[in-house]
Scaffold this active site. Structure first.
Site, PDB file in Angstrom:
ATOM      1  N   PHE A 129     -14.674 -46.916 -51.301  1.00 17.17           N
ATOM      2  CA  PHE A 129     -14.293 -45.751 -50.502  1.00 17.17           C
ATOM      3  C   PHE A 129     -13.252 -44.950 -51.289  1.00 17.17           C
ATOM      4  O   PHE A 129     -12.339 -45.525 -51.888  1.00 17.17           O
ATOM      5  CB  PHE A 129     -13.716 -46.246 -49.168  1.00 17.17           C
ATOM      6  CG  PHE A 129     -13.513 -45.178 -48.149  1.00 17.17           C
ATOM      7  CD1 PHE A 129     -14.578 -44.726 -47.387  1.00 17.17           C
ATOM      8  CD2 PHE A 129     -12.262 -44.618 -47.938  1.00 17.17           C
ATOM      9  CE1 PHE A 129     -14.394 -43.732 -46.436  1.00 17.17           C
ATOM     10  CE2 PHE A 129     -12.078 -43.621 -46.994  1.00 17.17           C
ATOM     11  CZ  PHE A 129     -13.144 -43.177 -46.240  1.00 17.17           C
ATOM     12  N   ASP A 198     -10.844 -55.313 -49.211  1.00 18.29           N
ATOM     13  CA  ASP A 198     -10.790 -54.369 -48.099  1.00 18.29           C
ATOM     14  C   ASP A 198     -11.885 -54.760 -47.096  1.00 18.29           C
ATOM     15  O   ASP A 198     -13.070 -54.804 -47.451  1.00 18.29           O
ATOM     16  CB  ASP A 198     -10.998 -52.933 -48.616  1.00 18.29           C
ATOM     17  CG  ASP A 198     -10.718 -51.889 -47.538  1.00 18.29           C
ATOM     18  OD1 ASP A 198     -10.914 -52.199 -46.342  1.00 18.29           O
ATOM     19  OD2 ASP A 198     -10.316 -50.767 -47.893  1.00 18.29           O
ATOM     20  N   TYR A 223      -9.507 -48.955 -36.484  1.00 18.52           N
ATOM     21  CA  TYR A 223     -10.221 -48.036 -35.585  1.00 18.52           C
ATOM     22  C   TYR A 223     -11.737 -48.078 -35.715  1.00 18.52           C
ATOM     23  O   TYR A 223     -12.434 -47.315 -35.070  1.00 18.52           O
ATOM     24  CB  TYR A 223      -9.726 -46.589 -35.766  1.00 18.52           C
ATOM     25  CG  TYR A 223      -9.737 -46.049 -37.186  1.00 18.52           C
ATOM     26  CD1 TYR A 223     -10.922 -45.642 -37.782  1.00 18.52           C
ATOM     27  CD2 TYR A 223      -8.558 -45.930 -37.906  1.00 18.52           C
ATOM     28  CE1 TYR A 223     -10.938 -45.145 -39.068  1.00 18.52           C
ATOM     29  CE2 TYR A 223      -8.557 -45.437 -39.203  1.00 18.52           C
ATOM     30  CZ  TYR A 223      -9.753 -45.044 -39.776  1.00 18.52           C
ATOM     31  OH  TYR A 223      -9.754 -44.556 -41.057  1.00 18.52           O
ATOM     32  N   ARG A 372     -25.847 -42.248 -41.423  1.00 16.98           N
ATOM     33  CA  ARG A 372     -25.366 -43.628 -41.200  1.00 16.98           C
ATOM     34  C   ARG A 372     -25.400 -43.946 -39.716  1.00 16.98           C
ATOM     35  O   ARG A 372     -24.939 -43.162 -38.880  1.00 16.98           O
ATOM     36  CB  ARG A 372     -23.920 -43.792 -41.676  1.00 16.98           C
ATOM     37  CG  ARG A 372     -23.724 -43.900 -43.147  1.00 16.98           C
ATOM     38  CD  ARG A 372     -22.320 -44.403 -43.470  1.00 16.98           C
ATOM     39  NE  ARG A 372     -21.295 -43.793 -42.615  1.00 16.98           N
ATOM     40  CZ  ARG A 372     -20.007 -44.091 -42.656  1.00 16.98           C
ATOM     41  NH1 ARG A 372     -19.567 -45.025 -43.479  1.00 16.98           N
ATOM     42  NH2 ARG A 372     -19.140 -43.483 -41.875  1.00 16.98           N
TER      43      ARG A 372
HETATM   44  C1  LIG Z   1     -12.411 -46.314 -43.257  1.00 12.35           C
HETATM   45  C2  LIG Z   1     -11.904 -46.783 -44.569  1.00 12.35           C
HETATM   46  C3  LIG Z   1     -10.610 -46.476 -44.979  1.00 12.35           C
HETATM   47  C4  LIG Z   1      -9.755 -45.585 -44.138  1.00 12.35           C
HETATM   48  O1  LIG Z   1      -8.455 -45.457 -44.615  1.00 12.35           O
HETATM   49  P1  LIG Z   1      -7.368 -44.699 -43.724  1.00 12.35           P
HETATM   50  O2  LIG Z   1      -6.120 -44.904 -44.449  1.00 12.35           O
HETATM   51  O3  LIG Z   1      -7.421 -45.311 -42.350  1.00 12.35           O
HETATM   52  O4  LIG Z   1      -7.775 -43.270 -43.616  1.00 12.35           O
HETATM   53  C5  LIG Z   1     -10.170 -46.993 -46.194  1.00 12.35           C
HETATM   54  N1  LIG Z   1     -10.970 -47.758 -46.952  1.00 12.35           N
HETATM   55  C6  LIG Z   1     -12.230 -48.076 -46.580  1.00 12.35           C
HETATM   56  C7  LIG Z   1     -13.080 -48.944 -47.442  1.00 12.35           C
HETATM   57  C8  LIG Z   1     -12.740 -47.574 -45.381  1.00 12.35           C
HETATM   58  O5  LIG Z   1     -13.986 -47.868 -45.015  1.00 12.35           O
END
Ligand SMILES: *Cc1c(COP(=O)(O)O)cnc(C)c1O
Length: 395
Positions: A129, A198, A223, A372
């Site tokens: 991500f 992660d 979330y 998705r």
């Molecule tokens: C959803 C997601 C995030 C979101 O990061 P935020 O700091 O909450 O905006 C980060 N990494 C991955 C792999 C995600 O899927």
């Protein structure tokens, strides 16, 4: 050959014996909406709704400053972490909820590279991500490391004694492909590197055994499948064997051993609470803490079985009904290699999404062409899966 009519019957039979069918009642889902975006923003639980209303009028409105102690706000981050721990195979006291995923990537990656001085590389999944990649680049720059970004399949081959830390996301946010967390962790440890996993698309959707796999650090999102609400606190896990030596860079007073001593010198808390920084956002944390009760009376194995059943039905319909109509399956066919969402490529993806929305079906789109569909095991049904396939077939 599966027909949609046959699939409808099969879905109804599967829903009737679904061990999680009563869990759906724990959610406040809008009428006339079929929701397939729990991988991006989990649905509202009745527990979170009630808890937020209660904390506003009671502990905040009436208790005021007394509530830090009397309503337990001082320990809310730890108590919320303790509700997440069993979902990710972690012992009580090894997880805290705090900050955003991005901030927690920064804190854990920095702590990890500090534990491997003298090494020169930070290894990342090139398809991770974007926020994870951006933060990894900053950490590499700040510590004079070379950022090595490679496709997931090449990570194992790049692990050698130059690597300080490997970081990757367990379930790919686009394809839902599951990375071999256990094998990559073993391989990293074999060369003396640490891992930061992660779990953004894992926690609340598929089991993972952080303690059993000897994972060093993990972070995840509050979330998505944990249903904590928009911008909910994220979480941090640190292996008990490492925590005493793990120093995160945002050394704020909530991570201090004794915040209310107001001492001018920083002394980190002994456990994972040292990964806290500033004051807990009580309203958001209250929502997440309450939302996690939706996972009571089941196990992550049951959740995973339901998830696999939902995504497998959708993949089957995709192959038989949707691929002939111009869709492309962009997720693994083998359910063991797939998380809890399914991605379909379509040349007119955004137009298809608009068609779905007009029919009360919510999903999302990721460039260049990916639709998705998230299947949240606690509230999605097999009947909804068939409804979705029907809408896509007529889009
Ligand atoms: C959803 C997601 C995030 C979101 O990061 P935020 O700091 O909450 O905006 C980060 N990494 C991955 C792999 C995600 O899927």
């Amino acid at each position: 050959m599966t027909t949609l009519a046959e699939a409808r019957h099969r879905a109804a039979a599967l829903d009737a014996i679904d061990p999680l069918r009563r869990h759906r009642e724990r959610f406040t889902l809008p009428d006339g909406v079929a929701y397939f975006d729990g991988n991006s923003l989990g649905a509202l639980t009745t527990a979170a709704r009630a808890a937020v209303a209660e904390v506003v009028d009671g502990p905040w409105g009436t208790g005021l400053i007394r509530s830090w102690k009397e309503a337990g706000w001082m320990t809310l981050a730890q108590r919320t972490g303790d509700r997440i721990a069993p979902l990710v195979g972690a012992a009580p006291g090894t997880v805290v909820a705090c900050d955003s995923t991005s901030v927690n990537v920064y804190k854990t990656l920095t702590a990890a590279v500090r534990l491997r001085p003298g090494r020169t590389r930070l290894l990342v999944d090139a398809d991770d991500f974007p926020t994870d990649l951006y933060v990894a680049r900053s950490v590499a720059e700040q510590h004079g490391l070379e950022l090595v970004a490679a496709p997931a399949a090449e990570l194992a081959g790049l692990l050698d004694e130059r690597v300080a830390v490997l970081t990757a996301t367990h379930v790919d946010y686009r394809s839902a492909r599951v990375l071999p967390l256990d094998a990559l962790t073993v391989r990293a440890h074999d060369v003396g590197a640490l891992v930061v996993w992660d779990l953004a698309h894992t926690a609340g959707a598929l089991p993972v055994d952080l303690a059993g796999a000897a994972v060093d650090f993990a972070i995840g999102c509050g979330y998505k499948y944990l249903n904590g609400g928009p911008g909910a606190p994220a979480f941090v896990y640190v292996a008990p064997s490492l925590v005493a030596d793990a120093h995160q860079p945002l050394s704020g007073w909530f991570g201090h051993a004794d915040p209310f001593a107001f001492s001018t010198g920083y002394a980190p808390a002994p456990g994972v609470e040292r990964f806290l920084s500033g004051t807990t956002g009580v309203l958001g944390m209250t929502a997440l803490h309450a939302a996690l009760t939706a996972f009571e009376d089941t196990t992550m194995e049951v959740v995973r079985t339901k998830s696999t059943s939902l995504t497998s039905l959708f993949v089957e319909l995709a192959i038989e009904v949707l691929v002939p109509r111009g869709y492309r399956l962009a997720s693994p066919i083998d359910a063991t290699e797939r998380g809890s969402h399914v991605a379909l490529g379509h040349a007119d993806g955004e137009a298809v999404l608009a068609h779905l929305q007009a029919a009360g079906i919510l999903a999302d789109f990721r460039p260049p062409d990916l639709l998705r569909f998230g299947f949240a095991p606690l509230y999605n049904t097999h009947t909804e899966v068939v409804l979705l396939a029907e809408a896509l077939a007529t889009a």
